[in-house]
Scaffold this motif. Structure first.
Motif, PDB file in Angstrom:
ATOM      1  N   THR A  16       0.837  -1.206   0.000  1.00 14.04           N
ATOM      2  CA  THR A  16       0.000   0.000   0.000  1.00 14.04           C
ATOM      3  C   THR A  16       0.865   1.246   0.000  1.00 14.04           C
ATOM      4  O   THR A  16       0.596   2.196  -0.750  1.00 14.04           O
ATOM      5  CB  THR A  16      -0.953   0.003   1.209  1.00 14.04           C
ATOM      6  OG1 THR A  16      -1.838  -1.113   1.096  1.00 14.04           O
ATOM      7  CG2 THR A  16      -1.751   1.293   1.288  1.00 14.04           C
ATOM      8  N   TYR A  19       2.272   1.682  -3.382  1.00 12.66           N
ATOM      9  CA  TYR A  19       1.198   2.115  -4.269  1.00 12.66           C
ATOM     10  C   TYR A  19       0.951   3.614  -4.112  1.00 12.66           C
ATOM     11  O   TYR A  19       0.849   4.349  -5.102  1.00 12.66           O
ATOM     12  CB  TYR A  19      -0.070   1.319  -3.964  1.00 12.66           C
ATOM     13  CG  TYR A  19      -1.307   1.813  -4.669  1.00 12.66           C
ATOM     14  CD1 TYR A  19      -1.451   1.666  -6.045  1.00 12.66           C
ATOM     15  CD2 TYR A  19      -2.330   2.425  -3.953  1.00 12.66           C
ATOM     16  CE1 TYR A  19      -2.595   2.125  -6.694  1.00 12.66           C
ATOM     17  CE2 TYR A  19      -3.470   2.877  -4.588  1.00 12.66           C
ATOM     18  CZ  TYR A  19      -3.602   2.729  -5.951  1.00 12.66           C
ATOM     19  OH  TYR A  19      -4.730   3.187  -6.585  1.00 12.66           O
ATOM     20  N   TYR A  20       0.867   4.091  -2.879  1.00 11.08           N
ATOM     21  CA  TYR A  20       0.655   5.520  -2.640  1.00 11.08           C
ATOM     22  C   TYR A  20       1.771   6.351  -3.266  1.00 11.08           C
ATOM     23  O   TYR A  20       1.529   7.420  -3.818  1.00 11.08           O
ATOM     24  CB  TYR A  20       0.564   5.824  -1.143  1.00 11.08           C
ATOM     25  CG  TYR A  20      -0.709   5.362  -0.469  1.00 11.08           C
ATOM     26  CD1 TYR A  20      -1.836   4.973  -1.189  1.00 11.08           C
ATOM     27  CD2 TYR A  20      -0.788   5.318   0.916  1.00 11.08           C
ATOM     28  CE1 TYR A  20      -2.996   4.563  -0.544  1.00 11.08           C
ATOM     29  CE2 TYR A  20      -1.956   4.918   1.565  1.00 11.08           C
ATOM     30  CZ  TYR A  20      -3.052   4.540   0.824  1.00 11.08           C
ATOM     31  OH  TYR A  20      -4.204   4.144   1.457  1.00 11.08           O
ATOM     32  N   LEU A  25       0.477  10.029  -4.268  1.00  9.30           N
ATOM     33  CA  LEU A  25      -0.036  10.535  -2.988  1.00  9.30           C
ATOM     34  C   LEU A  25       1.105  10.850  -2.035  1.00  9.30           C
ATOM     35  O   LEU A  25       0.991  11.727  -1.188  1.00  9.30           O
ATOM     36  CB  LEU A  25      -0.983   9.519  -2.341  1.00  9.30           C
ATOM     37  CG  LEU A  25      -2.359   9.394  -2.977  1.00  9.30           C
ATOM     38  CD1 LEU A  25      -3.176   8.340  -2.251  1.00  9.30           C
ATOM     39  CD2 LEU A  25      -3.087  10.727  -2.963  1.00  9.30           C
ATOM     40  N   ILE A  50      -2.989  10.724   4.818  1.00  7.45           N
ATOM     41  CA  ILE A  50      -3.689   9.843   3.875  1.00  7.45           C
ATOM     42  C   ILE A  50      -4.487   8.789   4.631  1.00  7.45           C
ATOM     43  O   ILE A  50      -5.655   8.536   4.323  1.00  7.45           O
ATOM     44  CB  ILE A  50      -2.693   9.198   2.896  1.00  7.45           C
ATOM     45  CG1 ILE A  50      -2.097  10.260   1.977  1.00  7.45           C
ATOM     46  CG2 ILE A  50      -3.361   8.089   2.088  1.00  7.45           C
ATOM     47  CD1 ILE A  50      -0.885   9.785   1.203  1.00  7.45           C
ATOM     48  N   LYS A  51      -3.870   8.189   5.633  1.00  7.96           N
ATOM     49  CA  LYS A  51      -4.572   7.170   6.417  1.00  7.96           C
ATOM     50  C   LYS A  51      -5.804   7.763   7.087  1.00  7.96           C
ATOM     51  O   LYS A  51      -6.882   7.155   7.076  1.00  7.96           O
ATOM     52  CB  LYS A  51      -3.640   6.561   7.457  1.00  7.96           C
ATOM     53  CG  LYS A  51      -4.364   5.589   8.340  1.00  7.96           C
ATOM     54  CD  LYS A  51      -3.517   4.477   8.808  1.00  7.96           C
ATOM     55  CE  LYS A  51      -4.345   3.636   9.761  1.00  7.96           C
ATOM     56  NZ  LYS A  51      -4.314   2.274   9.495  1.00  7.96           N
ATOM     57  N   ARG A  54      -8.478   8.416   4.384  1.00  9.78           N
ATOM     58  CA  ARG A  54      -9.049   7.149   3.919  1.00  9.78           C
ATOM     59  C   ARG A  54      -9.984   6.572   4.980  1.00  9.78           C
ATOM     60  O   ARG A  54     -11.043   6.054   4.652  1.00  9.78           O
ATOM     61  CB  ARG A  54      -7.941   6.147   3.589  1.00  9.78           C
ATOM     62  CG  ARG A  54      -7.096   6.529   2.396  1.00  9.78           C
ATOM     63  CD  ARG A  54      -7.827   6.428   1.075  1.00  9.78           C
ATOM     64  NE  ARG A  54      -8.135   5.035   0.796  1.00  9.78           N
ATOM     65  CZ  ARG A  54      -9.289   4.607   0.278  1.00  9.78           C
ATOM     66  NH1 ARG A  54     -10.224   5.445  -0.037  1.00  9.78           N
ATOM     67  NH2 ARG A  54      -9.488   3.324   0.071  1.00  9.78           N
ATOM     68  N   ILE A  60      -9.628   7.405  -3.012  1.00  7.72           N
ATOM     69  CA  ILE A  60      -8.273   7.649  -3.523  1.00  7.72           C
ATOM     70  C   ILE A  60      -8.286   8.739  -4.590  1.00  7.72           C
ATOM     71  O   ILE A  60      -7.430   9.619  -4.598  1.00  7.72           O
ATOM     72  CB  ILE A  60      -7.668   6.352  -4.108  1.00  7.72           C
ATOM     73  CG1 ILE A  60      -7.376   5.348  -3.006  1.00  7.72           C
ATOM     74  CG2 ILE A  60      -6.423   6.625  -4.936  1.00  7.72           C
ATOM     75  CD1 ILE A  60      -6.144   5.620  -2.199  1.00  7.72           C
ATOM     76  N   GLU A  61      -9.258   8.687  -5.496  1.00 10.52           N
ATOM     77  CA  GLU A  61      -9.327   9.657  -6.593  1.00 10.52           C
ATOM     78  C   GLU A  61      -9.420  11.086  -6.065  1.00 10.52           C
ATOM     79  O   GLU A  61      -8.800  11.999  -6.603  1.00 10.52           O
ATOM     80  CB  GLU A  61     -10.522   9.356  -7.509  1.00 10.52           C
ATOM     81  CG  GLU A  61     -10.416   8.038  -8.244  1.00 10.52           C
ATOM     82  CD  GLU A  61     -10.772   6.821  -7.384  1.00 10.52           C
ATOM     83  OE1 GLU A  61     -11.377   6.978  -6.297  1.00 10.52           O
ATOM     84  OE2 GLU A  61     -10.429   5.707  -7.804  1.00 10.52           O
ATOM     85  N   LEU A  63      -8.365  12.117  -3.093  1.00  7.08           N
ATOM     86  CA  LEU A  63      -7.070  12.441  -2.485  1.00  7.08           C
ATOM     87  C   LEU A  63      -6.051  12.831  -3.547  1.00  7.08           C
ATOM     88  O   LEU A  63      -5.277  13.773  -3.346  1.00  7.08           O
ATOM     89  CB  LEU A  63      -6.543  11.245  -1.692  1.00  7.08           C
ATOM     90  CG  LEU A  63      -6.992  11.152  -0.249  1.00  7.08           C
ATOM     91  CD1 LEU A  63      -6.634   9.807   0.338  1.00  7.08           C
ATOM     92  CD2 LEU A  63      -6.408  12.264   0.577  1.00  7.08           C
ATOM     93  N   ILE A  64      -6.066  12.136  -4.664  1.00  7.35           N
ATOM     94  CA  ILE A  64      -5.143  12.464  -5.754  1.00  7.35           C
ATOM     95  C   ILE A  64      -5.419  13.884  -6.244  1.00  7.35           C
ATOM     96  O   ILE A  64      -4.494  14.678  -6.432  1.00  7.35           O
ATOM     97  CB  ILE A  64      -5.254  11.446  -6.902  1.00  7.35           C
ATOM     98  CG1 ILE A  64      -4.687  10.099  -6.466  1.00  7.35           C
ATOM     99  CG2 ILE A  64      -4.527  11.936  -8.149  1.00  7.35           C
ATOM    100  CD1 ILE A  64      -4.977   8.958  -7.419  1.00  7.35           C
TER     101      ILE A  64
END
Length: 77
Positions: A16, A19-20, A25, A50-51, A54, A60-61, A63-64
């Motif tokens: 994860t 991935y971020y 992110l 981020i955590k 979430r 996610i979209e 946050l991006i």
């Protein structure tokens, strides 16, 4: 701080975290001489943010988009 330590601290898998970083992110994390990720305080604050977002249900979209908007809040910076 190494990725395993960050993973344990924030209860996120190493996958994860990678991935971020891959989707932007988290800024590219510095690496030590052996190529191992070395998270600094700013990286840790970003992971924590981020955590938190979430956990609040933010996709996610979204946050991006937020990260891409930068400090001014506008996508064009």
């Amino acid at each position: 701080m190494k990725i395993a330590e960050v993973s344990e601290r924030y209860d996120l898998s190493s996958d994860t975290l990678r991935y971020y970083e891959r989707i932007g992110l988290i800024q590219p994390v510095n690496r030590n001489g052996g190529g191992i990720r070395d998270y600094n305080e700013l990286d840790l604050r970003r992971v924590e943010f981020i955590k938190c977002m979430r956990s609040a249900g933010l996709p996610i979209e979204t946050l991006i988009e937020y990260v891409e908007a930068g400090p001014t809040g506008r996508p064009d910076h």
